[in-house]
Design a protein around this motif. Structure first.
Motif, PDB file in Angstrom:
ATOM      1  N   GLY A   1      -8.876  35.839  26.117  1.00 43.09           N
ATOM      2  CA  GLY A   1      -7.890  35.020  25.430  1.00 43.09           C
ATOM      3  C   GLY A   1      -6.450  35.274  25.812  1.00 43.09           C
ATOM      4  O   GLY A   1      -5.542  34.715  25.183  1.00 43.09           O
ATOM      5  N   GLU A   2      -6.215  36.079  26.848  1.00 45.75           N
ATOM      6  CA  GLU A   2      -4.844  36.370  27.239  1.00 45.75           C
ATOM      7  C   GLU A   2      -4.672  36.277  28.754  1.00 45.75           C
ATOM      8  O   GLU A   2      -5.617  36.462  29.513  1.00 45.75           O
TER       9      GLU A   2
ATOM     10  N   GLN B   1      -7.594  25.624  33.830  1.00 39.99           N
ATOM     11  CA  GLN B   1      -9.002  25.923  34.115  1.00 39.99           C
ATOM     12  C   GLN B   1      -9.827  26.098  32.837  1.00 39.99           C
ATOM     13  O   GLN B   1     -11.051  26.245  32.904  1.00 39.99           O
ATOM     14  N   LEU B   2      -9.158  26.098  31.683  1.00 41.36           N
ATOM     15  CA  LEU B   2      -9.862  26.241  30.412  1.00 41.36           C
ATOM     16  C   LEU B   2     -10.252  24.877  29.863  1.00 41.36           C
ATOM     17  O   LEU B   2      -9.673  23.853  30.230  1.00 41.36           O
ATOM     18  N   ASP B   3     -11.215  24.878  28.948  1.00 40.01           N
ATOM     19  CA  ASP B   3     -11.516  23.630  28.264  1.00 40.01           C
ATOM     20  C   ASP B   3     -10.499  23.424  27.145  1.00 40.01           C
ATOM     21  O   ASP B   3      -9.643  24.276  26.877  1.00 40.01           O
ATOM     22  N   GLU B   4     -10.589  22.284  26.490  1.00 38.05           N
ATOM     23  CA  GLU B   4      -9.577  21.938  25.490  1.00 38.05           C
ATOM     24  C   GLU B   4      -9.517  22.952  24.354  1.00 38.05           C
ATOM     25  O   GLU B   4      -8.435  23.332  23.893  1.00 38.05           O
ATOM     26  N   SER B   5     -10.679  23.417  23.899  1.00 39.77           N
ATOM     27  CA  SER B   5     -10.678  24.378  22.792  1.00 39.77           C
ATOM     28  C   SER B   5     -10.086  25.713  23.225  1.00 39.77           C
ATOM     29  O   SER B   5      -9.402  26.378  22.431  1.00 39.77           O
ATOM     30  N   GLY B   6     -10.322  26.098  24.473  1.00 40.78           N
ATOM     31  CA  GLY B   6      -9.750  27.344  24.965  1.00 40.78           C
ATOM     32  C   GLY B   6      -8.236  27.274  25.041  1.00 40.78           C
ATOM     33  O   GLY B   6      -7.534  28.230  24.691  1.00 40.78           O
ATOM     34  N   ARG B   7      -7.716  26.134  25.496  1.00 42.92           N
ATOM     35  CA  ARG B   7      -6.261  25.975  25.543  1.00 42.92           C
ATOM     36  C   ARG B   7      -5.680  25.927  24.138  1.00 42.92           C
ATOM     37  O   ARG B   7      -4.626  26.512  23.869  1.00 42.92           O
ATOM     38  N   ARG B   8      -6.362  25.243  23.233  1.00 43.04           N
ATOM     39  CA  ARG B   8      -5.864  25.140  21.867  1.00 43.04           C
ATOM     40  C   ARG B   8      -5.780  26.523  21.224  1.00 43.04           C
ATOM     41  O   ARG B   8      -4.825  26.825  20.496  1.00 43.04           O
ATOM     42  N   ASP B   9      -6.757  27.366  21.507  1.00 47.91           N
ATOM     43  CA  ASP B   9      -6.727  28.733  20.990  1.00 47.91           C
ATOM     44  C   ASP B   9      -5.496  29.470  21.495  1.00 47.91           C
ATOM     45  O   ASP B   9      -4.835  30.200  20.739  1.00 47.91           O
TER      46      ASP B   9
END
Length: 237
Positions: free
Chosen positions: A95-96, A133-141
């Motif tokens: 996450g970082e 490179q992340l999906d939408e939920s990963g970016r939102r996090d």
């Protein structure tokens, strides 16, 4: 160390006399060292034979980490010399944003980290490339923990503008950033495929060398292809 190497060569363990012989040590010296190694957790005595202990495993793990650091350092130095610019290697882990390594020279220094790279991924090419490179939920996090905000007059305006930019990027297209993170600096980052890990290689140049940016990033892309296996191994361990 010779005793540890001898013990490690026997999966089922070996007695003291055999280990002393294989290590080329007098038996009394070997007994003394074996007791010390056992006390420190590098060996265990089971049924009259010595086998590697937990501390030896940690020692091996440290060796892998050192090998990882050496491989990354040498690879980045190669890229730096090939493209004539500071080179960065970063991954998105737990996450970082993690800048794993940077290679520069006194005559061509890296961009100074004046604002935490981890918290300002929306503003620099490294972060934008990883977020893309992340999906939408990963970016939102990530945005929930690190809200988009202007840190220079050129930083992307807001979250919607950033998402539009990321959405317009091609799958392996480089990310270009001009003075969004640091005034007087332009940057470019290329995505790297390494299993499930989002990774990137990036370069930076002073603003007055902006006309070199596309040439340098194209050169970096061609160089990275030759050493991609090394970088993938470095990420995996």
């Amino acid at each position: 160390m010779r005793l540890l190497e001898a013990a490690g060569s026997h999966s089922g363990g070996a007695p003291a006399k055999q280990l002393a012989r294989e290590a080329g040590l007098p038996l009394p010296t070997a007994y003394h060292l074996l007791r010390t190694l056992t006390h420190e957790g590098y060996l265990r005595r089971e049924g009259g034979v010595f086998v590697l202990g937990a501390a030896a495993g940690r020692l091996a793990g440290g060796g892998l980490q050192q090998k990882r650091r050496t491989m990354i350092r040498d690879s980045l130095a190669h890229f730096r010399d090939a493209v004539g610019a500071p080179v960065y290697f970063a991954v998105y882990r737990e996450g970082e944003i993690e800048v794993v390594g940077v290679s520069d020279t006194p005559g061509s220094p890296a961009c100074e980290e004046w604002a935490d790279f981890r918290a300002t991924g929306f503003a620099h090419a490294i972060g934008q490339c990883l977020l893309g490179q992340l999906d939408e939920s990963g970016r939102r996090d990530y945005y929930d923990r690190h809200p988009v905000e202007a840190i220079t007059p050129y930083t992307v305006r807001d979250l919607r503008a950033l998402e539009n930019r990321i959405g317009a990027l091609g799958r392996m297209q480089p990310v270009i950033e001009r003075q969004e993170y640091a005034l007087g600096t332009v940057c470019a980052a290329i995505p790297i495929t390494a299993g499930d890990t989002a990774a990137t290689m990036a370069i930076s140049l002073p603003l007055h060398q902006e006309d070199r940016l596309l040439y340098v990033v194209d050169r970096l892309r061609s160089e990275v292809g030759a050493l991609l296996s090394t970088l993938s191994f470095s990420i995996s361990i």
